[in-house]
Design a protein around this motif. Structure first.
Motif, mmCIF file in Angstrom:
data_model
loop_
_atom_site.group_PDB
_atom_site.id
_atom_site.type_symbol
_atom_site.label_atom_id
_atom_site.label_comp_id
_atom_site.label_asym_id
_atom_site.label_seq_id
_atom_site.Cartn_x
_atom_site.Cartn_y
_atom_site.Cartn_z
ATOM 1 N N UNK A 12 0.793 -1.230 0.000
ATOM 2 C CA UNK A 12 0.000 0.000 0.000
ATOM 3 C C UNK A 12 0.819 1.270 0.000
ATOM 4 N N UNK A 13 2.121 1.179 -0.250
ATOM 5 C CA UNK A 13 2.959 2.375 -0.261
ATOM 6 C C UNK A 13 2.847 3.138 -1.572
ATOM 7 N N UNK A 14 2.776 4.451 -1.473
ATOM 8 C CA UNK A 14 2.769 5.318 -2.653
ATOM 9 C C UNK A 14 4.207 5.700 -2.981
ATOM 10 N N UNK A 50 14.558 6.740 -2.359
ATOM 11 C CA UNK A 50 15.943 6.774 -1.880
ATOM 12 C C UNK A 50 16.234 5.652 -0.896
ATOM 13 N N UNK A 51 15.179 5.009 -0.342
ATOM 14 C CA UNK A 51 15.418 3.939 0.634
ATOM 15 C C UNK A 51 14.546 2.705 0.416
ATOM 16 N N UNK A 52 13.627 2.745 -0.555
ATOM 17 C CA UNK A 52 12.722 1.611 -0.775
ATOM 18 C C UNK A 52 12.645 1.285 -2.251
ATOM 19 N N UNK A 53 12.242 0.066 -2.547
ATOM 20 C CA UNK A 53 12.000 -0.375 -3.915
ATOM 21 C C UNK A 53 10.527 -0.731 -4.021
ATOM 22 N N UNK A 54 9.914 -0.448 -5.175
ATOM 23 C CA UNK A 54 8.470 -0.533 -5.327
ATOM 24 C C UNK A 54 8.068 -1.526 -6.417
ATOM 25 N N UNK A 55 6.995 -2.245 -6.146
ATOM 26 C CA UNK A 55 6.431 -3.167 -7.124
ATOM 27 C C UNK A 55 5.583 -2.410 -8.142
ATOM 28 N N UNK A 56 5.037 -3.154 -9.086
ATOM 29 C CA UNK A 56 3.973 -2.608 -9.910
ATOM 30 C C UNK A 56 2.814 -2.192 -8.995
ATOM 31 N N UNK A 57 1.925 -1.318 -9.467
ATOM 32 C CA UNK A 57 0.759 -0.974 -8.650
ATOM 33 C C UNK A 57 -0.064 -2.208 -8.291
ATOM 34 N N UNK A 114 -1.669 5.169 -7.383
ATOM 35 C CA UNK A 114 -1.471 3.728 -7.344
ATOM 36 C C UNK A 114 -0.602 3.322 -6.148
ATOM 37 N N UNK A 115 -1.169 2.652 -5.157
ATOM 38 C CA UNK A 115 -0.338 2.075 -4.100
ATOM 39 C C UNK A 115 0.389 0.834 -4.607
ATOM 40 N N UNK A 116 1.509 0.539 -4.006
ATOM 41 C CA UNK A 116 2.369 -0.565 -4.424
ATOM 42 C C UNK A 116 2.874 -1.315 -3.190
ATOM 43 N N UNK A 117 3.510 -2.435 -3.424
ATOM 44 C CA UNK A 117 4.289 -3.057 -2.358
ATOM 45 C C UNK A 117 5.623 -2.331 -2.320
ATOM 46 N N UNK A 118 6.000 -1.858 -1.140
ATOM 47 C CA UNK A 118 7.334 -1.271 -1.010
ATOM 48 C C UNK A 118 8.133 -2.098 -0.014
ATOM 49 N N UNK A 119 9.353 -2.392 -0.404
ATOM 50 C CA UNK A 119 10.278 -3.183 0.413
ATOM 51 C C UNK A 119 11.580 -2.404 0.566
ATOM 52 N N UNK A 120 12.390 -2.836 1.495
ATOM 53 C CA UNK A 120 13.676 -2.175 1.711
ATOM 54 C C UNK A 120 14.482 -2.131 0.417
ATOM 55 N N UNK A 121 15.115 -0.997 0.162
ATOM 56 C CA UNK A 121 15.865 -0.821 -1.078
ATOM 57 C C UNK A 121 17.235 -1.469 -1.023
ATOM 58 N N UNK A 122 17.245 -2.766 -0.846
ATOM 59 C CA UNK A 122 18.466 -3.564 -0.717
ATOM 60 C C UNK A 122 18.427 -4.661 -1.780
ATOM 61 N N UNK A 123 19.527 -5.384 -1.987
ATOM 62 C CA UNK A 123 19.453 -6.527 -2.912
ATOM 63 C C UNK A 123 18.334 -7.496 -2.531
ATOM 64 N N UNK A 124 18.155 -7.741 -1.232
ATOM 65 C CA UNK A 124 17.039 -8.586 -0.794
ATOM 66 C C UNK A 124 15.704 -8.008 -1.257
ATOM 67 N N UNK A 125 15.493 -6.713 -1.045
ATOM 68 C CA UNK A 125 14.239 -6.092 -1.423
ATOM 69 C C UNK A 125 13.992 -6.135 -2.917
ATOM 70 N N UNK A 126 15.039 -5.915 -3.703
ATOM 71 C CA UNK A 126 14.870 -5.957 -5.155
ATOM 72 C C UNK A 126 14.509 -7.360 -5.626
#
Length: 280
Positions: free
Chosen positions: A90-92, A99-106, A222-234
Motif C-alpha cells: 500500500x505504499x505510494x 531513496x530507501x525503498x523499492x516498489x512493485x507494480x501498482x 497507485x499504491x504498491x508493495x514497497x520493500x527495503x531498497x536492498x538486494x534482498x528487497x529488489x
C-alpha cells in the motif's frame, strides 16, 4: 496472524525473524491500520484490500517464511530506511521514498480524492465557491484539518500540505474520523472509500460527504508493495511483480481492487482499470 507491536513484541518478532533468516528466506509484512485497505480489528479484520493482496502474495511465495507485524506507519518507513527485511502493501511511490525503498507494480488504486466534511456542513463549504485546498489552507485557516504523519496522498495535495502544514497531525485513521464526527476537525482530505468505511464503522453511514476540489487527483494514485531498497528487497519485488503480472487482469483480482468502493465510484474505477493494468 497479525501481531501488535509493543517494544517487547517487536524484539520477539525480530528475534524470530532472525532465526528464520538463518534457516532460509523470510519476509516481515508490516501492517498499519488503514481501513478499508488494511483492517486490523472488528468483524472485517484482515479482509481489507491490502490484506487480501498480502495473503495472495504470501500464498504465491511459499519459499519464504512470512511474518506479519502491526506497527505505526512511521515505524514502517523507519524500518525500510534501516534496511530491515520488511515489506508493506500500500505504499505510494515518491522520489523521497525511492531513496530507501523499492516498489512493485501498482497493486490497487486510491480514487477519487475528496474534501470530506460533516454532512451538516456541506452548504457551508459549497458556499466558499469552487473548492480549492489551497484556499482552505491559506484563506480559511480557521477551518481545522489534520494529516497523517509521513503520509503521501497525491502529488498536488502533498505539495500544499508541505507548503501550508496543518497545526496538527494524527496517528491512525479512526482517530481522525472520530475528531471530524465530533466537531474537533472541520474537514479531511481523503479518498472516498476510506471515508465511506469509517462512517459505517462509527455507526453513522450518512455523517460525511465528499466534495470535489480543484487540486484533486484526476488520475488514480497507485499504491504498491514497497520493500527495503536492498538486494534482498529488489529480489522480493521482482518475485512480486511476476505474481502481479499473472494476477492483476483476473476477475478475482478485480474484485479485490473494487472491494469496499462506494457504488457511485465503481464506474470511475472500472473506467481506469486498463490504465492500472498498463502501469508499472
Amino acid at each position: 496472524m497479525v501481531k501488535r507491536c509493543g517494544l517487547a513484541g517487536l524484539f520477539l518478532a525480530l528475534a524470530l525473524a532472525g532465526s528464520a533468516r538463518a534457516e532460509g528466506k523470510q519476509i516481515t509484512w508490516s501492517v498499519f491500520g488503514a481501513a478499508p485497505y488494511t483492517i486490523v480489528d472488528g468483524e472485517n479484520r484482515d479482509n481489507g484490500i491490502s490484506d487480501r493482496i498480502r495473503r495472495l502474495l504470501t500464498a504465491r511465495l511459499p519459499d519464504y517464511s512470512h511474518f506479519t507485524m502491526l506497527v505505526p506507519f512511521p515505524r514502517v518507513l523507519a524500518s525500510l530506511k534501516s534496511g530491515e527485511e520488511w515489506c508493506f502493501v500500500g505504499g505510494v511511490k515518491t522520489p523521497e521514498r525511492e531513496s530507501f525503498a523499492v516498489f512493485s507494480r501498482p497493486v490497487a488504486m486510491f480514487y477519487p480524492l475528496r474534501i470530506v466534511v460533516r454532512a451538516e456542513n456541506r452548504a457551508r463549504f459549497e458556499a466558499l465557491g469552487p473548492l480549492s485546498l489551497r484556499n482552505l489552507l491559506t484563506e480559511h485557516r480557521s477551518l481545522r484539518t489534520s494529516v497523517l504523519r509521513d503520509r503521501a496522498i497525491a502529488p498536488a495535495a502533498d505539495a500544499l500540505f508541505r507548503q501550508y502544514p496543518p497545526s496538527q497531525t494524527y496517528s491512525e485513521f479512526g482517530e481522525a474520523f472520530r475528531m471530524l464526527l465530533n466537531g474537533r476537525l472541520d474537514y479531511l482530505v481523503e479518498f472516498s472509500s476510506i471515508a465511506t468505511y469509517h462512517a459505517q464503522a462509527l455507526g453513522a453511514p450518512d455523517a460525511f460527504v465528499g466534495l470535489p476540489f480543484a487540486e484533486e487527483n484526476q488520475e488514480p494514485v497507485f499504491p504498491r508493495v514497497m520493500c527495503a531498497g536492498t538486494p534482498w528487497g529488489r529480489e522480493v519485488v521482482a518475485r512480486i511483480d511476476a505474481v502481479l503480472a499473472e494476477e492483476r487482469a483476473s476477475p478475482a483480482y478485480r474484485s479485490i481492487v473494487e472491494a469496499w468502493a462506494a457504488e457511485a465510484d465503481l464506474p470511475r474505477i472500472r473506467a481506469v482499470y486498463d490504465s492500472f493494468l498498463a502501469s508499472d
